[in-house]
Design a protein around this motif. Structure first.
Motif, PDB file in Angstrom:
ATOM      1  N   LEU A  35      94.394  27.639 -35.747  1.00  0.00           N
ATOM      2  CA  LEU A  35      93.967  28.704 -36.387  1.00  0.00           C
ATOM      3  C   LEU A  35      92.506  28.847 -36.105  1.00  0.00           C
ATOM      4  CD1 LEU A  35      96.134  29.057 -39.690  1.00  0.00           C
ATOM      5  CD2 LEU A  35      96.322  29.970 -37.409  1.00  0.00           C
ATOM      6  N   TRP A  36      91.656  27.561 -35.897  1.00  0.00           N
ATOM      7  CA  TRP A  36      90.381  27.683 -35.506  1.00  0.00           C
ATOM      8  C   TRP A  36      90.064  28.326 -34.283  1.00  0.00           C
ATOM      9  CZ3 TRP A  36      85.766  24.774 -37.127  1.00  0.00           C
ATOM     10  CH2 TRP A  36      85.742  24.428 -38.459  1.00  0.00           C
ATOM     11  N   LEU A  37      91.143  28.418 -33.353  1.00  0.00           N
ATOM     12  CA  LEU A  37      91.093  29.159 -31.940  1.00  0.00           C
ATOM     13  C   LEU A  37      90.709  30.732 -32.345  1.00  0.00           C
ATOM     14  CD1 LEU A  37      93.679  26.934 -30.247  1.00  0.00           C
ATOM     15  CD2 LEU A  37      90.975  26.738 -30.074  1.00  0.00           C
ATOM     16  N   LEU A  38      91.486  31.192 -33.145  1.00  0.00           N
ATOM     17  CA  LEU A  38      91.428  32.830 -33.397  1.00  0.00           C
ATOM     18  C   LEU A  38      89.995  33.091 -33.695  1.00  0.00           C
ATOM     19  CD1 LEU A  38      94.515  33.517 -35.347  1.00  0.00           C
ATOM     20  CD2 LEU A  38      94.025  34.031 -32.998  1.00  0.00           C
ATOM     21  N   PRO A  39      88.892  32.783 -34.500  1.00  0.00           N
ATOM     22  CA  PRO A  39      87.645  33.189 -34.739  1.00  0.00           C
ATOM     23  C   PRO A  39      86.880  32.664 -33.444  1.00  0.00           C
ATOM     24  CG  PRO A  39      88.251  31.419 -36.343  1.00  0.00           C
ATOM     25  CD  PRO A  39      89.524  32.008 -35.728  1.00  0.00           C
ATOM     26  N   GLY A  40      87.241  31.381 -32.859  1.00  0.00           N
ATOM     27  CA  GLY A  40      86.588  31.119 -31.793  1.00  0.00           C
ATOM     28  C   GLY A  40      86.542  32.009 -30.443  1.00  0.00           C
ATOM     29  N   LEU A  41      87.652  32.315 -30.404  1.00  0.00           N
ATOM     30  CA  LEU A  41      87.774  33.545 -29.312  1.00  0.00           C
ATOM     31  C   LEU A  41      87.092  34.746 -29.376  1.00  0.00           C
ATOM     32  CD1 LEU A  41      91.654  32.973 -28.464  1.00  0.00           C
ATOM     33  CD2 LEU A  41      89.712  32.262 -27.093  1.00  0.00           C
ATOM     34  N   MET A  42      87.240  35.103 -30.769  1.00  0.00           N
ATOM     35  CA  MET A  42      86.394  36.363 -30.972  1.00  0.00           C
ATOM     36  C   MET A  42      85.006  36.208 -30.882  1.00  0.00           C
ATOM     37  SD  MET A  42      88.665  37.898 -34.332  1.00  0.00           S
ATOM     38  CE  MET A  42      87.810  37.401 -35.591  1.00  0.00           C
ATOM     39  N   ALA A  43      84.608  34.915 -31.331  1.00  0.00           N
ATOM     40  CA  ALA A  43      83.030  34.706 -31.226  1.00  0.00           C
ATOM     41  C   ALA A  43      82.890  34.520 -29.633  1.00  0.00           C
ATOM     42  CB  ALA A  43      82.635  33.180 -31.802  1.00  0.00           C
ATOM     43  N   LEU A  44      83.506  33.977 -28.861  1.00  0.00           N
ATOM     44  CA  LEU A  44      83.271  34.059 -27.286  1.00  0.00           C
ATOM     45  C   LEU A  44      83.224  35.463 -26.812  1.00  0.00           C
ATOM     46  CD1 LEU A  44      85.220  30.628 -26.308  1.00  0.00           C
ATOM     47  CD2 LEU A  44      82.517  31.079 -26.637  1.00  0.00           C
ATOM     48  N   ALA A  45      84.148  36.179 -27.321  1.00  0.00           N
ATOM     49  CA  ALA A  45      84.095  37.474 -26.999  1.00  0.00           C
ATOM     50  C   ALA A  45      82.480  38.292 -27.325  1.00  0.00           C
ATOM     51  CB  ALA A  45      85.295  38.450 -27.229  1.00  0.00           C
ATOM     52  N   ALA A  46      82.321  38.151 -28.394  1.00  0.00           N
ATOM     53  CA  ALA A  46      81.022  38.658 -29.012  1.00  0.00           C
ATOM     54  C   ALA A  46      79.883  37.846 -28.284  1.00  0.00           C
ATOM     55  CB  ALA A  46      80.776  38.154 -30.581  1.00  0.00           C
ATOM     56  N   PHE A  47      80.071  36.834 -28.077  1.00  0.00           N
ATOM     57  CA  PHE A  47      78.986  36.111 -26.985  1.00  0.00           C
ATOM     58  C   PHE A  47      78.929  37.049 -25.557  1.00  0.00           C
ATOM     59  CE2 PHE A  47      79.282  33.403 -23.281  1.00  0.00           C
ATOM     60  CZ  PHE A  47      77.868  33.203 -23.207  1.00  0.00           C
ATOM     61  N   ALA A  48      80.106  37.064 -25.039  1.00  0.00           N
ATOM     62  CA  ALA A  48      79.683  37.875 -23.449  1.00  0.00           C
ATOM     63  C   ALA A  48      79.398  39.239 -23.888  1.00  0.00           C
ATOM     64  CB  ALA A  48      81.423  37.763 -23.014  1.00  0.00           C
ATOM     65  N   TRP A  49      79.855  40.175 -24.778  1.00  0.00           N
ATOM     66  CA  TRP A  49      79.368  41.249 -25.078  1.00  0.00           C
ATOM     67  C   TRP A  49      77.812  41.147 -25.291  1.00  0.00           C
ATOM     68  CZ3 TRP A  49      77.233  43.091 -29.595  1.00  0.00           C
ATOM     69  CH2 TRP A  49      77.046  44.663 -29.689  1.00  0.00           C
ATOM     70  N   LEU A  50      77.226  40.481 -26.109  1.00  0.00           N
ATOM     71  CA  LEU A  50      75.839  40.148 -26.510  1.00  0.00           C
ATOM     72  C   LEU A  50      75.088  39.984 -25.251  1.00  0.00           C
ATOM     73  CD1 LEU A  50      76.142  38.250 -29.682  1.00  0.00           C
ATOM     74  CD2 LEU A  50      75.102  40.547 -29.545  1.00  0.00           C
ATOM     75  N   LEU A  51      75.558  39.343 -24.379  1.00  0.00           N
ATOM     76  CA  LEU A  51      74.733  39.000 -23.025  1.00  0.00           C
ATOM     77  C   LEU A  51      74.780  40.270 -22.067  1.00  0.00           C
ATOM     78  CD1 LEU A  51      75.431  35.343 -21.563  1.00  0.00           C
ATOM     79  CD2 LEU A  51      73.400  36.215 -22.700  1.00  0.00           C
ATOM     80  N   THR A  52      75.545  41.301 -22.183  1.00  0.00           N
ATOM     81  CA  THR A  52      75.300  42.551 -21.651  1.00  0.00           C
ATOM     82  C   THR A  52      74.194  43.212 -22.264  1.00  0.00           C
ATOM     83  OG1 THR A  52      76.823  43.897 -23.098  1.00  0.00           O
ATOM     84  CG2 THR A  52      77.762  42.709 -21.218  1.00  0.00           C
ATOM     85  N   LEU A  53      73.688  43.002 -23.243  1.00  0.00           N
ATOM     86  CA  LEU A  53      72.460  43.775 -23.767  1.00  0.00           C
ATOM     87  C   LEU A  53      71.165  43.171 -23.449  1.00  0.00           C
ATOM     88  CD1 LEU A  53      73.849  44.037 -27.444  1.00  0.00           C
ATOM     89  CD2 LEU A  53      74.012  45.488 -25.770  1.00  0.00           C
ATOM     90  N   ALA A  54      71.244  42.053 -22.735  1.00  0.00           N
ATOM     91  CA  ALA A  54      70.037  41.203 -22.167  1.00  0.00           C
ATOM     92  C   ALA A  54      68.981  42.401 -21.411  1.00  0.00           C
ATOM     93  CB  ALA A  54      70.398  39.951 -21.535  1.00  0.00           C
ATOM     94  N   PRO A  55      67.703  42.488 -21.589  1.00  0.00           N
ATOM     95  CA  PRO A  55      66.925  43.296 -20.758  1.00  0.00           C
ATOM     96  C   PRO A  55      66.663  43.007 -19.333  1.00  0.00           C
ATOM     97  CG  PRO A  55      65.710  42.029 -22.174  1.00  0.00           C
ATOM     98  CD  PRO A  55      67.151  41.619 -22.374  1.00  0.00           C
ATOM     99  N   SER A  56      67.802  42.736 -18.526  1.00  0.00           N
ATOM    100  CA  SER A  56      67.558  42.393 -17.036  1.00  0.00           C
ATOM    101  C   SER A  56      68.528  43.110 -16.203  1.00  0.00           C
ATOM    102  CB  SER A  56      68.053  41.016 -16.904  1.00  0.00           C
ATOM    103  OG  SER A  56      68.055  40.344 -15.595  1.00  0.00           O
ATOM    104  N   ASP A  57      68.031  43.424 -15.036  1.00  0.00           N
ATOM    105  CA  ASP A  57      69.114  44.458 -14.015  1.00  0.00           C
ATOM    106  C   ASP A  57      69.800  43.538 -13.355  1.00  0.00           C
ATOM    107  OD1 ASP A  57      67.530  46.714 -14.686  1.00  0.00           O
ATOM    108  OD2 ASP A  57      66.028  46.395 -13.112  1.00  0.00           O
ATOM    109  N   PHE A  58      70.084  42.269 -13.388  1.00  0.00           N
ATOM    110  CA  PHE A  58      70.684  41.267 -12.881  1.00  0.00           C
ATOM    111  C   PHE A  58      71.311  40.275 -13.806  1.00  0.00           C
ATOM    112  CE2 PHE A  58      67.599  42.768  -9.739  1.00  0.00           C
ATOM    113  CZ  PHE A  58      68.353  43.348  -8.743  1.00  0.00           C
ATOM    114  N   ALA A  59      72.717  40.267 -13.762  1.00  0.00           N
ATOM    115  CA  ALA A  59      73.381  39.547 -14.566  1.00  0.00           C
ATOM    116  C   ALA A  59      72.765  37.956 -14.484  1.00  0.00           C
ATOM    117  CB  ALA A  59      75.068  39.464 -14.365  1.00  0.00           C
ATOM    118  N   GLY A  60      72.664  37.595 -13.253  1.00  0.00           N
ATOM    119  CA  GLY A  60      72.472  36.166 -12.974  1.00  0.00           C
ATOM    120  C   GLY A  60      71.233  35.777 -13.481  1.00  0.00           C
ATOM    121  N   ARG A  61      69.994  36.607 -13.593  1.00  0.00           N
ATOM    122  CA  ARG A  61      68.927  36.362 -14.063  1.00  0.00           C
ATOM    123  C   ARG A  61      68.912  36.258 -15.732  1.00  0.00           C
ATOM    124  NH1 ARG A  61      65.167  39.616 -11.142  1.00  0.00           N
ATOM    125  NH2 ARG A  61      65.043  37.919  -9.706  1.00  0.00           N
ATOM    126  N   ALA A  62      69.544  37.130 -16.073  1.00  0.00           N
ATOM    127  CA  ALA A  62      69.841  37.448 -17.645  1.00  0.00           C
ATOM    128  C   ALA A  62      70.519  36.121 -18.139  1.00  0.00           C
ATOM    129  CB  ALA A  62      70.753  38.695 -18.086  1.00  0.00           C
TER     130      ALA A  62
END
Length: 111
Positions: A35-62
């Motif tokens: 059951l630890w995997l459920l919040p873990g997967l939600m946290a990893l999805a949040a992580f990916a979304w949060l990185l899209t907020l980084a102030p960079s024009d290129f994903a690799g640099r962010a």
């Protein structure tokens, strides 16, 4: 929408990524319930979304700049959650990585 400070984005992303990965670690290495995997997967999805907020024009640099913050945050997790104090080598390595991340993110890049 108000801009979120860069460090806040990266700090939140690091917390989400570390928590998500730790959930898998706890299940596989510490014998925690699947059951630890459920919040873990939600946290990893949040992580990916949060990185899209980084102030960079290129994903690799962010992502590269985020790496330094992740390393420092992992050592804070090591100390705060796992009770293992980072040694001077850990801290020196993290400092070098955070400096490198700052150079990657804030240096004037040629288009």
């Amino acid at each position: 929408m108000t801009a979120i400070p860069t460090f806040a984005v990266y700090a939140a992303a690091a917390l989400a990524e570390i928590a998500g990965c730790f959930a898998v670690w706890a299940w596989m290495r510490l014998g925690a319930s699947a059951l630890w995997l459920l919040p873990g997967l939600m946290a990893l999805a949040a992580f990916a979304w949060l990185l899209t907020l980084a102030p960079s024009d290129f994903a690799g640099r962010a992502f590269a700049a985020y790496g330094g913050v992740y390393i420092g945050s992992s050592l804070i997790w090591l100390w705060a959650i796992e009770g293992q104090r980072p040694d001077s080598w850990d801290m020196t390595g993290a400092l070098l990585c955070v400096i490198g991340a700052g150079i990657i993110l804030f240096a004037p890049h040629v288009a």
